[in-house]
Design an enzyme around this catalytic site. Structure first.
Site, short mmCIF file in Angstrom:
data_model
loop_
_atom_site.label_atom_id
_atom_site.label_comp_id
_atom_site.label_asym_id
_atom_site.label_seq_id
_atom_site.Cartn_x
_atom_site.Cartn_y
_atom_site.Cartn_z
N TYR A 196 0.83 -1.20 0.00
CA TYR A 196 0.00 0.00 0.00
C TYR A 196 0.87 1.25 0.00
O TYR A 196 1.96 1.27 0.59
CB TYR A 196 -0.87 0.05 1.26
CG TYR A 196 -1.89 -1.05 1.39
CD1 TYR A 196 -3.23 -0.83 1.09
CD2 TYR A 196 -1.53 -2.31 1.87
CE1 TYR A 196 -4.18 -1.83 1.24
CE2 TYR A 196 -2.46 -3.32 2.02
CZ TYR A 196 -3.78 -3.06 1.70
OH TYR A 196 -4.71 -4.06 1.85
N HIS A 204 -6.35 1.82 -1.45
CA HIS A 204 -6.44 0.40 -1.68
C HIS A 204 -5.05 -0.12 -2.10
O HIS A 204 -4.19 0.65 -2.53
CB HIS A 204 -7.46 0.09 -2.78
CG HIS A 204 -8.87 0.40 -2.40
ND1 HIS A 204 -9.66 -0.46 -1.67
CD2 HIS A 204 -9.63 1.50 -2.65
CE1 HIS A 204 -10.85 0.08 -1.48
NE2 HIS A 204 -10.86 1.28 -2.06
N LYS A 242 -5.78 -4.26 -9.03
CA LYS A 242 -4.39 -4.26 -8.60
C LYS A 242 -3.51 -4.72 -9.76
O LYS A 242 -4.02 -5.19 -10.78
CB LYS A 242 -4.19 -5.18 -7.39
CG LYS A 242 -4.97 -4.75 -6.15
CD LYS A 242 -4.88 -5.79 -5.07
CE LYS A 242 -5.61 -5.36 -3.83
NZ LYS A 242 -7.03 -5.04 -4.06
#
Length: 289
Positions: A196, A204, A242
């Site tokens: 992070y 996120h 991601k």
């Protein structure tokens, strides 16, 4: 490279709201120099993870480096968020709606048990960050569940037995920590870590991290990802917005990873390689924040 960095920085996904109790954080623990030697954090090794139960120690670790995760909460323990009273009231209200207006000692006891469990929620440290707090920061004092002290060499041996690829993950952990990332366990997303920017209360996770160890130019068979596994992991990364970051940990020649002293002495000789599934500079994006 600058354009790629800007693209990455502009596509970070911030959280909609940051709780005030978590807004003032530091990248690493800061201690008062006058009490540096006397300040220690007690923790218990359960055989799988490390638990911290003291509320002051939990607050210190969460707000200085983002260490650990609550056992009952999604991220931060309830003692950090001051949610105990609200949770108790909500549980009592829900129980009252399920029974008639008559007094029910069973439901009252159930609510009390929930409140006690939340108020005593421990902070769980995964093995790499616990060893980092012991070895590098000299903060953690580890004990067994039978209250027997565990020194650093014994902790290394126990962690290596509990987790087959502990040392390679610890090397990768140190590398990512040196880049100022906040690191959490990636088991939920099928990886070794997730990282992070600043912390999970602000953004996120940006990357799912996969770690491979390389000795004498050859990959270890203990942790490999074939094409089908990578395809599934890539789908998970896309679904959760991601990216995938693969770290290759290259050991120095003739390293005996079972020897605690040799491993830590030769940490400076370990080399880390980066492989991305997409073409952008994650370090340039990180430095924009």
């Amino acid at each position: 490279m600058a354009l790629k960095g800007n693209f990455f920085g502009n596509n970070l996904r911030p959280k909609n709201k940051t709780i005030p109790e978590l807004s003032q954080t530091l990248p690493l623990p800061i201690r008062d120099k006058t009490h540096m030697d006397s300040f220690k954090i007690d923790a218990v090794f359960t055989g799988y993870s490390v638990h911290v139960t003291n509320p002051d120690s939990i607050r210190f670790l969460c707000l200085n480096g983002g260490f650990g995760q609550g056992m009952l909460s999604r991220a931060f323990p309830a003692c950090i968020l001051n949610f105990n009273e609200g949770i108790c009231k909500r549980k009592r209200r829900n129980n009252a709606s399920k029974v008639d207006s008559n007094y029910s000692p069973v439901s009252e006891g159930f609510s009390s048990n929930i409140c006690n469990a939340v108020s005593s929620e421990p902070l769980c440290l995964f093995l790499e960050e616990a060893f980092f707090l012991m070895q590098e920061l000299k903060l953690l004092e580890l004990k067994t569940v039978f209250n027997k002290p565990i020194d650093i060499p014994e902790a290394f041996d126990k962690f290596r037995k509990a987790k087959r690829n502990f040392f390679v993950c610890y090397c990768a952990y140190l590398y990512l920590k040196s880049k100022n990332w906040i690191i959490k366990s990636g088991i939920k997303f099928g990886g070794d870590f997730v990282i992070y920017v600043r912390g999970p209360q602000f953004y996120h996770a940006s990357y799912i991290v996969l770690i491979h160890d390389v000795l004498n130019g050859k990959f270890s068979n203990s942790h490999s990802v074939d094409g089908l596994d990578f395809q599934g992991l890539n789908r998970i990364a896309e679904t959760t917005a991601k990216d995938i970051l693969c770290l290759e940990v290259h050991y120095p020649n003739k390293l005996d990873i079972s020897d605690y002293a040799t491993c830590l002495e030769r940490l400076k000789d370990v080399r880390i390689g980066e492989i991305f599934s997409k073409h952008h500079n994650y370090l340039a994006g990180r430095n924009l924040i």
